[in-house]
Design a protein around this motif. Sequence first.
Motif, PDB file in Angstrom:
ATOM      1  N   HIS A 158      -1.997   3.596  -1.162  1.00 22.53           N
ATOM      2  CA  HIS A 158      -3.158   2.724  -0.980  1.00 22.53           C
ATOM      3  C   HIS A 158      -3.595   2.718   0.479  1.00 22.53           C
ATOM      4  N   ASP A 159      -4.897   2.582   0.680  1.00 22.65           N
ATOM      5  CA  ASP A 159      -5.468   2.535   2.025  1.00 22.65           C
ATOM      6  C   ASP A 159      -5.399   1.104   2.556  1.00 22.65           C
ATOM      7  N   ASN A 202      -8.508  -3.961  -1.796  1.00 22.59           N
ATOM      8  CA  ASN A 202      -8.483  -2.505  -1.928  1.00 22.59           C
ATOM      9  C   ASN A 202      -8.277  -2.079  -3.378  1.00 22.59           C
ATOM     10  N   LEU A 203      -7.387  -2.794  -4.084  1.00 17.94           N
ATOM     11  CA  LEU A 203      -7.117  -2.467  -5.487  1.00 17.94           C
ATOM     12  C   LEU A 203      -8.378  -2.627  -6.331  1.00 17.94           C
ATOM     13  N   ALA A 204      -9.094  -3.732  -6.111  1.00 17.30           N
ATOM     14  CA  ALA A 204     -10.328  -3.980  -6.853  1.00 17.30           C
ATOM     15  C   ALA A 204     -11.380  -2.921  -6.517  1.00 17.30           C
ATOM     16  N   THR A 231     -14.632   1.783  -8.013  1.00 25.47           N
ATOM     17  CA  THR A 231     -15.031   3.143  -7.636  1.00 25.47           C
ATOM     18  C   THR A 231     -14.676   4.123  -8.745  1.00 25.47           C
ATOM     19  N   GLY A 232     -13.447   3.997  -9.277  1.00 21.96           N
ATOM     20  CA  GLY A 232     -13.030   4.852 -10.394  1.00 21.96           C
ATOM     21  C   GLY A 232     -13.901   4.640 -11.613  1.00 21.96           C
ATOM     22  N   THR A 265      -7.569   6.551  -6.615  1.00 23.50           N
ATOM     23  CA  THR A 265      -6.351   5.748  -6.631  1.00 23.50           C
ATOM     24  C   THR A 265      -5.225   6.515  -7.304  1.00 23.50           C
ATOM     25  N   LYS A 266      -4.014   6.310  -6.827  1.00 23.38           N
ATOM     26  CA  LYS A 266      -2.843   6.962  -7.424  1.00 23.38           C
ATOM     27  C   LYS A 266      -2.085   6.008  -8.336  1.00 23.38           C
ATOM     28  N   ASP A 267      -2.579   4.779  -8.464  1.00 18.74           N
ATOM     29  CA  ASP A 267      -1.955   3.790  -9.338  1.00 18.74           C
ATOM     30  C   ASP A 267      -2.420   4.061 -10.767  1.00 18.74           C
ATOM     31  N   ALA A 268      -1.495   4.523 -11.612  1.00 15.08           N
ATOM     32  CA  ALA A 268      -1.854   4.932 -12.979  1.00 15.08           C
ATOM     33  C   ALA A 268      -2.493   3.793 -13.764  1.00 15.08           C
ATOM     34  N   TYR A 269      -2.053   2.559 -13.525  1.00 12.47           N
ATOM     35  CA  TYR A 269      -2.625   1.430 -14.245  1.00 12.47           C
ATOM     36  C   TYR A 269      -4.102   1.243 -13.879  1.00 12.47           C
TER      37      TYR A 269
END
Length: 352
Positions: A81-82, A100-102, A107-108, A259-263
Amino acid sequence: MSHEIMFFGGFLIFIILMLAIDLGVFSKGDKTVSLKSAAIMSIIWVLLALGFYWVLRHYGHELHNIQDLDHLQQVIKAHLHDVKIIPGDLEGSIALYNNNLALEFITGYVVEYALSVDNIFVMVLLFSSFGIPERYYHKVLVWGVIGAVLMRFIFIFLGAALITKFGWILYIFGGFLLITGIKMFLNRNQEEEVDPQNHPVVKFASKYFKVTPKLDGGHFFHIENGVKYMTPLFLVLLVIEFTDLIFAVDSIPAIFSVTKDAYVVFFSNIFAVLGLRSMFFLLVNIIHKFHYLKVGLAFLLIFIGLKMLLHHWLVQIGFSTSHSLIIIVSILVISVVASLVFPKKPDLKIEK
């Protein structure tokens, strides 16, 4: 892990309930979906995605049950994460992480939604090529969406596992997306065609199963003299699922660039996929007007591919998720506006 499963399970229950409501609105017999119903459900799905953005913005840390700075640092490092934590300030660091998560989610979501538009071009072509009446579109798309959700689940978490074990695979994804974007740009003026008789999925089905060229109302199968036959309705469903599989090869790596977070990849992907069906009925009659959209999608894939290939260098110069979102939205807006400002000229046929 149990906390993640609970968060993920709650998301699935919510999606199942919303999908049931969506199907209740659309699937009242075999009839053509009205523009009004399509517009309403499209708006609802977009609002739900924005609502989930709000949830992640305020409660995103609950996904991985972050309770202290050490755990937060582990999560940030694991998913690249950035985010830079504030030493000694758990609340402030979590706020930065949630923001950042949101942002990664939305963006995805925009990336997947944009790439889904290209899928609409193909679906319109498929329905036309197989001679499927409009009143049966919604039934095929209902099952198509369900199949797409299951396939995306497998693809996303398999992809996440591969990235975790083999970090260099991101460069392969980036190169693949770059080549795909360049090919899409070079072939932007080529008319897509579908030959129902020679499509590989149709050939496979015809080789191993009984197939009839006749429609039997809205049925996927037709029984004649005790023998069960596949109807064109089921064949076009199989082709749509196969097509979605091909599109997933592009779209899922594209979101992993964000993002690299699969969820988070799954959340953004599923919101876009579930909104695709209502968007199809909203755009089916006007999609041809956005003739520069394929050019925009080509540049979108090229940008994402370059972003994955140059990731470490971009991080060093301070390129963030918000910058990616601005560029992605700009590409899409420019392509849509250009399509409307410079409409496609009709083909002139010279009579001899």
